[in-house]
Write a protein that holds these residues in place. Structure first.
Motif, short mmCIF file in Angstrom:
data_model
loop_
_atom_site.label_atom_id
_atom_site.label_comp_id
_atom_site.label_asym_id
_atom_site.label_seq_id
_atom_site.Cartn_x
_atom_site.Cartn_y
_atom_site.Cartn_z
N PHE A 1 43.81 -82.92 -9.60
CA PHE A 1 43.73 -81.99 -8.47
C PHE A 1 42.73 -80.86 -8.76
CE2 PHE A 1 48.19 -83.36 -7.11
CZ PHE A 1 47.72 -84.05 -6.01
N LEU A 2 42.74 -80.38 -9.99
CA LEU A 2 41.82 -79.31 -10.37
C LEU A 2 40.37 -79.77 -10.23
CD1 LEU A 2 41.37 -76.49 -11.64
CD2 LEU A 2 41.52 -77.58 -13.88
N THR A 3 40.07 -80.96 -10.76
CA THR A 3 38.71 -81.50 -10.68
C THR A 3 38.29 -81.72 -9.24
OG1 THR A 3 39.11 -82.63 -12.79
CG2 THR A 3 37.20 -83.34 -11.52
N ARG B 1 55.56 -77.34 -11.51
CA ARG B 1 56.61 -78.33 -11.76
C ARG B 1 56.39 -79.11 -13.05
NH1 ARG B 1 57.41 -80.98 -5.71
NH2 ARG B 1 58.21 -79.09 -4.69
N ALA B 2 55.16 -79.14 -13.57
CA ALA B 2 54.87 -79.99 -14.73
C ALA B 2 55.53 -79.45 -15.99
CB ALA B 2 53.35 -80.07 -14.94
N PRO B 3 56.14 -80.33 -16.81
CA PRO B 3 56.75 -79.88 -18.07
C PRO B 3 55.71 -79.35 -19.05
CG PRO B 3 57.21 -82.24 -17.64
CD PRO B 3 56.29 -81.76 -16.58
N GLU B 4 54.49 -79.96 -19.05
CA GLU B 4 53.40 -79.51 -19.92
C GLU B 4 52.16 -79.28 -19.06
OE1 GLU B 4 53.46 -78.90 -23.05
OE2 GLU B 4 55.18 -79.92 -23.91
N PRO B 5 52.11 -78.17 -18.30
CA PRO B 5 50.98 -77.95 -17.39
C PRO B 5 49.66 -77.79 -18.12
CG PRO B 5 52.32 -75.98 -17.56
CD PRO B 5 53.06 -77.05 -18.29
N ALA C 1 47.66 -78.12 -4.15
CA ALA C 1 48.38 -79.20 -4.83
C ALA C 1 48.37 -78.98 -6.34
CB ALA C 1 47.73 -80.55 -4.50
N PHE C 2 47.27 -78.44 -6.86
CA PHE C 2 47.17 -78.14 -8.29
C PHE C 2 48.20 -77.08 -8.69
CE2 PHE C 2 45.32 -75.11 -11.38
CZ PHE C 2 45.38 -75.91 -12.53
N VAL C 3 48.30 -76.01 -7.90
CA VAL C 3 49.24 -74.94 -8.21
C VAL C 3 50.68 -75.46 -8.17
CG1 VAL C 3 50.17 -72.73 -7.40
CG2 VAL C 3 47.70 -73.10 -7.41
N VAL C 4 51.01 -76.25 -7.13
CA VAL C 4 52.36 -76.81 -7.03
C VAL C 4 52.66 -77.72 -8.22
CG1 VAL C 4 53.84 -78.35 -5.67
CG2 VAL C 4 52.41 -76.65 -4.51
N LEU D 1 50.77 -71.45 -15.63
CA LEU D 1 50.60 -70.31 -14.73
C LEU D 1 51.28 -69.04 -15.26
CD1 LEU D 1 51.00 -72.07 -11.26
CD2 LEU D 1 48.92 -71.60 -12.57
N ARG D 2 52.18 -69.20 -16.23
CA ARG D 2 52.82 -68.02 -16.81
C ARG D 2 51.80 -67.13 -17.54
NH1 ARG D 2 54.24 -72.29 -20.03
NH2 ARG D 2 53.49 -72.23 -22.19
N LEU D 3 50.66 -67.70 -17.93
CA LEU D 3 49.63 -66.91 -18.60
C LEU D 3 49.14 -65.77 -17.70
CD1 LEU D 3 47.42 -69.71 -20.23
CD2 LEU D 3 49.07 -68.22 -21.38
N PHE D 4 49.17 -66.03 -16.38
CA PHE D 4 48.62 -65.05 -15.45
C PHE D 4 49.58 -63.88 -15.19
CE2 PHE D 4 46.36 -68.98 -14.69
CZ PHE D 4 45.05 -68.54 -14.62
N ARG D 5 50.79 -63.95 -15.75
CA ARG D 5 51.68 -62.79 -15.67
C ARG D 5 51.19 -61.66 -16.56
NH1 ARG D 5 56.97 -66.42 -16.80
NH2 ARG D 5 56.91 -67.70 -14.93
N ASP D 6 50.42 -62.03 -17.57
CA ASP D 6 49.88 -61.02 -18.48
C ASP D 6 48.62 -60.40 -17.88
OD1 ASP D 6 49.67 -59.74 -21.24
OD2 ASP D 6 47.74 -60.75 -21.07
#
Length: 542
Positions: free
Chosen positions: A226-228, A272-276, A265-268, A280-285
């Motif tokens: 999806f990212l590509t 949900r992915a166990p090993e994304p 679709a990439f964000v969703v 996205l938690r990186l962006f909390r910093d």
């Protein structure tokens, strides 16, 4: 007695992982870095050696301005899309093996690119070359973070900056010499990095010894796809809009709509992915988010300036590829000095934000000065402008990665480092495409305005006049094309200056955190220490 004897048996293993976990001497670090720095040299050489050869390559293969852009963009796109995947794999598998694998992919792509008989084929093999390039760019930074603490990393980042500077100045010079040497030619621009890459493979095997973490993994292939797709659709739209179809058209709506859907679709998928691929938690910093925003703008600076500078010097000013390479020395000299000196000062004092702020301001100033160039700009003035830009890039590029690596958890070191590299490459990829479109449209307008009325009426405007017709056009039209390219290049740098203002704003908002004194492996061991079974830690080190 037995207790004292066992360490004596283990001692001769000078390459044991325990010696690599943040307790390495300066000499050991330099030995371990030798293969990685050579690998990075190959990566940057591959990018810069082609820059001065591209006008010759495109003219020889009868390519267009959009194809000129895509020879660069294809590699950047592939490296951009693959960088998060390499980074995630580095958190799960052997970093050393992954670096070696990326070198092999790069070598194969380079050899096949050198055999290309058309621009389309060349672009295809440049994609494969970009996959290896993405691995090299991300993994070397990650391996350095695993070995060296953030506080000490400044002095070694200076070495990385020096290697980049040598590759940046040596690449265009080497590319120019290869193009100007009749019995070699432009194809050797793709072959020349192969021997360096082979030597890097051997050095890595002998000198790099990092602990390997083995655990069950699930690679997020859907997220990568999806990212590509999202990035590719946007870049293809930027390249084709205004040329193959109108900016406001059904095709535009399809490309933009498809890109937006792929990003959603990439964000969703990542949530949900166990090993994304990109956690996205990186962006909390705050530091990570702002550093990534700044990296996008710096990516435009780094890639956009080199790609279109070579075209300006050769097509508009008439310099040979070799001379064009020599004229970029001021920018590379500024990058070399600033990255080395800022790295040493950061290690000495532990303060890094002041260098990021000063560097980003100099990037804006450098692009602002370059926005004034035209087909008659004095070369001494151009050299001064390039030096200012080089100093700014040298102070920001590596230090943005350092700021992020100092903030995130050790288990996310690979993903965070590759995220910064990814968005920097994304900025460069989007930048080259957007700036290429700006340049192409501006050149078309200038050629249309400069064509004699009878030529414009016969040729239907400037539709048949451009880079592809430079070799076969009459002398008067050739001169018009050269002048138009020279006068249009300033517009490219003006857009870059506006984008670089975003980097200044993001860097000003970053909160400075004191540099850690533990290496990535030491932090990982400490953070996982609460684990109940000590045997697991031994297995990890193994």
């Amino acid at each position: 007695m037995t207790t004292t004897r066992e360490p004596a048996v283990a001692a001769p293993a000078a390459e044991a992982p325990a010696e690599q976990q943040g307790r390495m001497t300066h000499r050991q670090i330099l030995e371990a870095l030798s293969g990685m720095l050579l690998a990075m040299f190959v990566a940057f050489l591959s990018s810069t050696v082609v820059s001065n050869a591209l006008p010759t390559i495109i003219t020889d293969l009868r390519g267009s301005q959009s194809q000129y852009t895509w020879v660069v963009t294809a590699t950047l796109l592939a490296s951009t899309a693959s960088t998060p995947i390499w980074g995630k794999l580095a958190d799960l598998f052997s970093k050393k093996l992954l670096i070696q694998l990326s070198i092999v992919v790069f070598i194969v792509g380079s050899m096949l690119a050198g055999l290309s008989q058309s621009v389309g084929t060349l672009i295809g093999w440049r994609v494969l070359q970009g996959l290896g390039l993405g691995g090299l760019q991300a993994l070397v930074q990650i391996a350095m973070a695993a070995m060296i603490s953030p506080r000490e990393r400044g002095r070694y980042s200076g070495l990385l900056g020096a290697v980049m500077a040598v590759a940046t100045v040596g690449g265009p010079l080497l590319g120019g010499l290869l193009v100007d040497t009749s019995w070699l030619g432009w194809r050797w621009c793709f072959y020349v990095g192969v021997p360096f890459a082979a030597v890097a493979l051997v050095l890595l095997q002998r000198t790099l010894h990092l602990p390997v973490t083995r655990r069950r993994v699930r690679i997020d292939y859907l997220g990568a796809a999806f990212l590509t797709a999202g990035v590719s659709a946007m870049l293809i739209w930027v390249t084709l809009a205004g040329d193959r179809f109108a900016w406001a058209s059904v095709e535009t709506a399809l490309f933009l709509g498809g890109s937006a859907l792929a990003v959603v679709a990439f964000v969703v998928t990542e949530l949900r992915a166990p090993e994304p691929i990109v956690p996205l938690r990186l962006f909390r910093d705050r530091t990570t988010t702002l550093a990534i925003v700044a990296s996008v703008a710096i990516g435009v600076a780094m890639f956009g300036s080199t790609v279109f500078l070579g075209q300006y010097l050769q097509i508009s000013r008439g310099y040979s590829p070799t001379a064009a390479g020599l004229l970029t020395i001021p920018m590379v000299g500024g990058l070399l000095v600033s990255s080395t000196v800022s790295g040493i000062l950061i290690t000495r004092h532990g303060r890094w934000k002041r260098f990021l702020v000063a560097g980003s301001l100099l990037v804006v100033a450098g692009f602002g000065l370059l926005a004034t160039v035209d087909h008659e700009t004095d070369m001494v003035l151009l050299g001064v402008f390039l030096f200012v830009l080089g100093v700014g890039i040298g102070m920001t590029m590596q230090n943005l990665v350092l700021a992020v690596q100092n903030t995130v958890a050790a288990s996310d070191l690979g993903a965070a480092s590759s995220a910064v590299a990814f968005f920097r490459s994304l900025g460069g990829t989007v930048g080259v495409s957007v700036l290429g479109a700006v340049l192409s449209n501006r050149v078309t307008d200038l050629i249309t305005a400069g064509l004699p009325p009878e030529a414009a009426a016969a040729g239907g405007g400037s539709g048949g006049v451009g880079l592809a017709s430079l070799a076969d056009a009459p002398p008067a039209i050739q001169e018009l094309i050269r002048v138009s390219y020279g006068d249009a290049t300033g517009r490219v740098f003006l857009v870059s200056a506006v984008i670089a203002v975003v980097a200044v704003a993001a860097i000003l908002l970053i909160r400075e955190v004191a540099l850690r004194t533990e290496s990535g492996e030491e932090r990982l061991a400490r953070e996982s220490r609460p684990a109940p079974a000590e045997d697991e830690a031994v297995g990890t080190a193994r």
